[in-house]
Design an enzyme around this catalytic site. Structure first.
Site, mmCIF file in Angstrom:
data_model
loop_
_atom_site.group_PDB
_atom_site.id
_atom_site.type_symbol
_atom_site.label_atom_id
_atom_site.label_comp_id
_atom_site.label_asym_id
_atom_site.label_seq_id
_atom_site.Cartn_x
_atom_site.Cartn_y
_atom_site.Cartn_z
ATOM 1 N N ASP A 14 0.846 -1.072 0.161
ATOM 2 C CA ASP A 14 0.022 -0.083 -0.052
ATOM 3 C C ASP A 14 1.154 1.201 0.003
ATOM 4 O O ASP A 14 2.016 1.265 0.446
ATOM 5 C CB ASP A 14 -0.925 -0.108 1.176
ATOM 6 C CG ASP A 14 -2.156 0.825 1.064
ATOM 7 O OD1 ASP A 14 -2.383 1.420 -0.120
ATOM 8 O OD2 ASP A 14 -2.764 1.034 2.130
ATOM 9 N N ASN A 62 -10.591 -3.164 -6.410
ATOM 10 C CA ASN A 62 -9.815 -2.358 -7.151
ATOM 11 C C ASN A 62 -10.368 -2.196 -8.488
ATOM 12 O O ASN A 62 -9.778 -1.101 -9.290
ATOM 13 C CB ASN A 62 -8.332 -2.803 -7.299
ATOM 14 C CG ASN A 62 -7.226 -2.554 -5.995
ATOM 15 O OD1 ASN A 62 -6.732 -3.317 -5.397
ATOM 16 N ND2 ASN A 62 -7.690 -1.840 -5.339
HETATM 17 C C1 FPP Z 1 -2.287 -0.052 -3.102
HETATM 18 O O1 FPP Z 1 -1.719 1.264 -3.218
HETATM 19 C C2 FPP Z 1 -1.596 -0.815 -4.169
HETATM 20 C C3 FPP Z 1 -2.234 -1.295 -5.409
HETATM 21 C C4 FPP Z 1 -3.747 -1.168 -5.410
HETATM 22 C C5 FPP Z 1 -1.374 -2.012 -6.227
HETATM 23 C C6 FPP Z 1 -0.380 -2.964 -5.913
HETATM 24 C C7 FPP Z 1 0.405 -3.507 -6.996
HETATM 25 C C8 FPP Z 1 1.658 -3.288 -7.262
HETATM 26 C C9 FPP Z 1 2.480 -2.834 -6.402
HETATM 27 C C10 FPP Z 1 2.100 -3.840 -8.529
HETATM 28 C C11 FPP Z 1 2.619 -5.222 -8.360
HETATM 29 C C12 FPP Z 1 3.030 -5.887 -9.482
HETATM 30 C C13 FPP Z 1 3.318 -7.182 -9.621
HETATM 31 C C14 FPP Z 1 4.021 -7.602 -10.934
HETATM 32 C C15 FPP Z 1 2.675 -8.330 -8.820
HETATM 33 P P1 FPP Z 1 -2.455 2.485 -3.482
HETATM 34 O O2 FPP Z 1 -2.679 3.058 -4.882
HETATM 35 O O3 FPP Z 1 -4.032 2.260 -2.803
HETATM 36 O O4 FPP Z 1 -1.898 3.711 -2.582
HETATM 37 P P2 FPP Z 1 -2.659 4.925 -1.981
HETATM 38 O O5 FPP Z 1 -3.087 4.519 -0.896
HETATM 39 O O6 FPP Z 1 -1.273 5.633 -1.533
HETATM 40 O O7 FPP Z 1 -3.306 5.649 -2.966
#
Ligand code: FPP
Length: 237
Positions: A14, A62
């Site tokens: 996250d 998501n």
């Molecule tokens: C949450 O952070 C993160 C996600 C919804 C996506 C996680 C996916 C990756 C890091 C890519 C992984 C890649 C592979 C190949 C497995 P957020 O976007 O909600 O962060 P925020 O709360 O700061 O907005």
């Protein structure tokens, strides 16, 4: 005393969006940076002797994000699958057995067939099982398990009175794997967000303000050190 390495670690990746915002970059750049950290932590976990690691990469919720963000994430998964195919030998040496866990329905078709190829190609690796949760929701996982069990009841294979907790464990996506000992959530949020809700009944939780793209090997070490100071009683005294 030698530190104990958790057998299974779950990670909620996250904070990518906030990391990007701090740098005036589009959110997709945060995910891209997060994907690099995913690779790094995956390797490091294998090196230090973690047996199972589960990364929350895309939840059933998501899909509500803007279409361009969803597409950017799907493309990061595609890049990873390309790389897994190209670097089959290297991954074999690192002993990474890859599993994609989650509800398959709703995931783009091209990804599903490539999940299966990557799982098959890495089947004989035996150092670390890497679960990548895509279109994953803990409640949906339990619903899917209940459906499988209901079919067995319908076919006369199981008597409803004989259904046990083990039957649920045997029919969820992580069947056959140890439950997570430690669940890590960076970025200052203190929620499980529908991640491994069945499996985490006795997990230890570790939270940190660090944003996922800034997460380093040293942070995993810190989480493991703190885990070593916890007194896990599993309901006993
Ligand atoms: C949450 O952070 C993160 C996600 C919804 C996506 C996680 C996916 C990756 C890091 C890519 C992984 C890649 C592979 C190949 C497995 P957020 O976007 O909600 O962060 P925020 O709360 O700061 O907005």
């Amino acid at each position: 005393m030698e530190r104990k390495i958790p057998e299974h670690i779950g990670i909620i990746m996250d904070g990518n969006g906030r990391w990007a915002k701090q740098r005036n970059l589009p959110r997709s750049e945060g995910h891209k940076a997060g994907a690099k950290v995913f690779r790094k932590i995956c390797e490091y976990a294998g090196e230090i002797g973690v047996k199972y690691i589960t990364f929350y990469a895309f939840s059933t919720e998501n899909w509500r994000r803007p279409p361009e963000e969803v597409e950017a994430l799907m493309n990061l998964f595609r890049d990873y699958l390309d790389e897994a195919e190209e670097r089959q030998e290297e991954n074999k040496q690192k002993g990474m057995r890859i599993h994609f866990i989650g509800h398959r329905e709703g995931v783009p078709m091209d990804l599903i067939s490539r999940f299966e190829t990557t799982e098959r190609d890495s089947r004989d690796a035996d150092k670390i099982d890497v679960n990548i949760a895509i279109n994953y929701g803990g409640r949906l996982e339990i619903v899917d398990a209940v459906k499988k069990i209901a079919h067995k009841v319908k076919d006369g294979e199981i008597n409803p009175e004989d259904i046990t907790e083990q039957d649920i464990s045997d029919n969820i996506y992580t069947a056959g794997q140890a439950d997570p000992d430690l669940i890590i959530r960076p970025s200052g949020e203190y929620r499980l967000s529908n991640f491994l809700i069945w499996q985490s009944a006795y997990s230890e939780f570790w939270f940190s303000d660090i944003l996922w793209p800034d997460f380093a090997e040293a942070d995993l070490d810190k989480a493991i050190d703190d885990f070593n100071n916890r007194n896990r009683r599993f309901g006993g005294v």
